[in-house]
Design a protein around this motif. Structure first.
Motif, PDB file in Angstrom:
ATOM      1  N   GLU A  10       0.840  -1.208   0.000  1.00  0.00           N
ATOM      2  CA  GLU A  10       0.000   0.000   0.000  1.00  0.00           C
ATOM      3  C   GLU A  10       0.873   1.255   0.000  1.00  0.00           C
ATOM      4  N   ARG A  13       2.197   1.782  -3.489  1.00  0.00           N
ATOM      5  CA  ARG A  13       1.162   2.281  -4.408  1.00  0.00           C
ATOM      6  C   ARG A  13       0.931   3.781  -4.233  1.00  0.00           C
ATOM      7  N   ASN A  14       1.160   4.271  -3.024  1.00  0.00           N
ATOM      8  CA  ASN A  14       0.930   5.686  -2.736  1.00  0.00           C
ATOM      9  C   ASN A  14       2.211   6.516  -2.769  1.00  0.00           C
ATOM     10  N   SER A  15       3.289   5.961  -3.302  1.00  0.00           N
ATOM     11  CA  SER A  15       4.577   6.654  -3.333  1.00  0.00           C
ATOM     12  C   SER A  15       4.955   7.045  -4.757  1.00  0.00           C
TER      13      SER A  15
END
Length: 76
Positions: A10, A13-15
């Motif tokens: 997660e 995915r958000n980086s």
């Protein structure tokens, strides 16, 4: 352990690339600090192990990166 890997997925995915660069610098700095604590008699063994891990991780990373770059060039 699966929960921890889920959190890591997660996070990725958000980086973006800047987050990954900061992570690399953080790990690099941690490695330098750990290296300063190694005794003289163990430095060669630790150096060989570090080189092995570096090669083991660098080759797949560069293979993926070159594949992405080659794919982009074909699309242009």
């Amino acid at each position: 352990m699966k929960k921890l890997f889920g959190y890591a997925d997660e996070y990725l995915r958000n980086s973006d690339w800047k987050d990954m660069a900061m992570l690399k610098f953080c790990l690099f700095s941690m490695g330098i600090l750990a290296g300063m604590r190694i005794s003289e008699k163990s430095k060669k063994k630790v150096g060989v192990a570090a080189l092995f891990v570096f090669v083991l991780t660098y080759i797949p990373l560069m293979k993926k990166f070159i594949g992405i770059v080659a794919g982009k060039k074909r699309d242009e």
